[in-house]
Design an enzyme around this catalytic site. Structure first.
Site: not given
Length: 533
Positions: A15, A147, A186, A189, A191, A378, A459, A505, A507
């Site tokens: 989400l 869980i 709606k 979901p 609630q 890389c 590596r 890297h 970025e």
């Protein structure tokens, strides 16, 4: 005393809890509060380092070498900060620590249980990080009801009792679908999700309602009524064009203002001028360039999230919007370089394993021979070396020993200390290391300094035995490791418009208002090639 904001998610995964958490952290920091973000990942892995990008997106690397969830990349970009490995708490880390303590006899013969031992370990880790901050935003991964996340939710519940309700707030991110059949949003979901959360002893203080369109007033009032949350704390978080708009949207909706009041913090106006200007600049761009990303995980673009973001940052800096052409390296092997036709730049990113290596080298060769702006990262850096060895030096069968251990020309090889390792997790060259950049090179012009610190995750290295041969043929290694001169860090071809590759890297350290130099240079070269040549 620090204030804690726990961000939970309900209904479905994906989400945008990470962006919500990053935005909330940024809005608190913009108010002048010392703020940090923590990500809890309920999986049993110790860290994200050995997970396939198709499972969780890219593995983000921190300065201290931590391999973490991509949400920490969002936190760093939104808050313009550098986090530590401790900012990512996993079930694997928690259970490892508890079992180690039990083996040492630290629990004095007690029966070790989820409550209190696991929950105490979780709370202790959060509190240790909170010592230097006014506000700590803690994102609990997964969906309420899973869980795996139960011990973390229980620890958060206990923290509200122990720290005091005035010091702990809960923000629940949920989903409000709009069914085409009936044409209305709606709330059921949401609630049910809040009902599940309350059954665990947690009452949310604010609800961030994710939806395609702005939340309808009737839906807002219904959510407020059935979840026991004030209507001003039911926040509409609808789809926007770009994730960097989310903090501005949440500020307009009043989320940070409400949480500030709820936690008894002094009310302050946030300084969002620079952020707002950056967002408006990006949205107003009309000129475009197209850059191909030739990788092996392109079916899930989150596998290269930081590359996408670095290109976005460079778009703002160069006044031109980057469109990405995602190309599967194996498709390039099947259909040829025609898939690269018309692109203004090419990136060959990192990755592991043999799949797609020939396609990546085809992309590097196409860029080199056609003078198309190019950036290798890389593994892309290493394959650029292999391609040059084969097609310029004429070293038939040259390769990396990662892919071909029997290659007659191991131009990319393991350093001696990396041989005979029996553990894959956390044993690479990881984190920020110094890079010494040679004068009078493109890299020096881009960075503007001699020593930079960049993040690594690899590596294999360019084999030092071949360096002279490469440089005699015109390839310049313009950056070497500051801590070990045997390690090549940056290569470039001076006779090309823009041809550069990095072992690190770049970025991972790119920021919205401070793009990674090699990305900024790539986009600038692509723009010049398209509009000024």
């Amino acid at each position: 005393m620090a204030k804690f904001i726990f961000v939970t998610g309900g209904v479905v995964s994906g989400l945008g809890k990470g962006i919500t958490s990053a935005s909330l952290g940024m809005l608190m920091k913009a108010r002048g509060f010392r703020t940090t973000n923590i990500k809890i990942d309920p999986y049993l892995n110790y860290d994200a380092g050995t997970m396939n990008p198709y499972q969780h997106g890219e593995v983000f690397v921190l300065d201290d070498g931590g391999e973490v969830d991509l949400d920490l990349g969002n936190y760093e970009r939104f808050l313009d900060t550098s986090l530590s490995f401790d900012h990512n708490i996993t079930t694997g880390k928690v259970y490892s620590a508890v079992i180690e303590k039990e083996r040492k006899g630290e629990y004095l013969g007690a029966t070790v249980q989820v409550i209190p031992h696991i929950t105490n370990e979780i709370k202790g880790r959060i509190r240790r990080l909170a010592r230097d901050y006014d506000v700590v935003v803690v994102e609990i991964g997964g969906t309420v009801g899973d869980i795996e996340s139960m011990p973390f939710l229980e620890a958060a519940r206990q923290m509200q009792i122990e720290e005091g309700r005035e010091n702990v707030a809960f923000v629940h991110v949920t989903y409000v679908p709009k069914l085409k059949v009936v044409g209305e949003q709606k709330t059921k979901p949401t609630q049910h999700s809040v009902k599940e959360l309350r059954s665990l002893g947690i009452q949310p203080d604010a609800i961030v309602a994710r939806s395609e369109d702005p939340l309808e007033e009737s839906a807002r009032m219904k959510i407020s009524l059935f979840t026991n949350v004030p209507d001003e704390a039911v926040i509409s978080a609808y789809d926007v064009e770009d994730t960097y708009e989310v903090p501005l949207m949440l500020e307009k909706e009043g989320l940070a203002r409400y949480i500030t009041k709820r936690l008894g913090l002094p009310e302050r106006e946030p300084d969002l001028d620079a952020w707002r200007a950056m967002v408006e600049t990006y949205k107003s761009l009309t000129d475009t360039v197209e850059i191909a990303v030739v990788g092996k995980y392109v079916k899930l673009s989150d596998s290269y999230l930081s590359i996408k973001e670095a290109l976005k940052h460079s778009s703002v800096a160069n006044g031109v919007k980057v469109r990405i052409r995602w190309i599967e390296a194996e498709e390039l092997e099947k259909h040829g370089v025609k898939l690269l036709g018309g692109v203004d730049g090419i990136i060959v990113p990192g990755g592991f394993g043999a799949r797609g290596t020939e396609g990546k080298m085809m992309a590097a060769r196409y860029a080199r021979e056609n003078d198309i702006p190019f950036l290798g990262i890389c593994f892309g850096f290493q394959l650029t070396v292999v391609e040059f060895a084969r097609n310029v030096l004429g070293l038939k069968g040259a390769h990396s020993t990662e892919i071909d251990p029997q290659t007659p020309h191991p131009v990319v090889d393991l350093m001696p200390e990396q041989r005979d390792l029996d553990r894959l997790g956390g044993t690479m060259r990881l984190g920020a290391y110094p890079v010494h950049i040679k004068p009078n090179t493109m890299a020096r012009a881009l960075y503007g300094k001699e020593i930079v610190y960049e993040r690594h995750r690899h590596r294999w290295e360019v084999n030092p035995d071949y360096i002279d041969e490469f440089e005699n043929a015109g390839l310049v290694f313009s950056g070497v490791a500051g801590d070990d001169g045997r390690r090549m860090e940056i290569l470039e071809l001076p006779d090309r418009r823009y041809f550069i590759a990095t072992q690190f890297h770049p970025e991972f350290k790119s920021r919205p208002m401070n793009p990674a130099p090699v990305f900024r240079g790539l986009v600038n070269a692509a723009k010049e090639r398209k509009y000024e040549s």
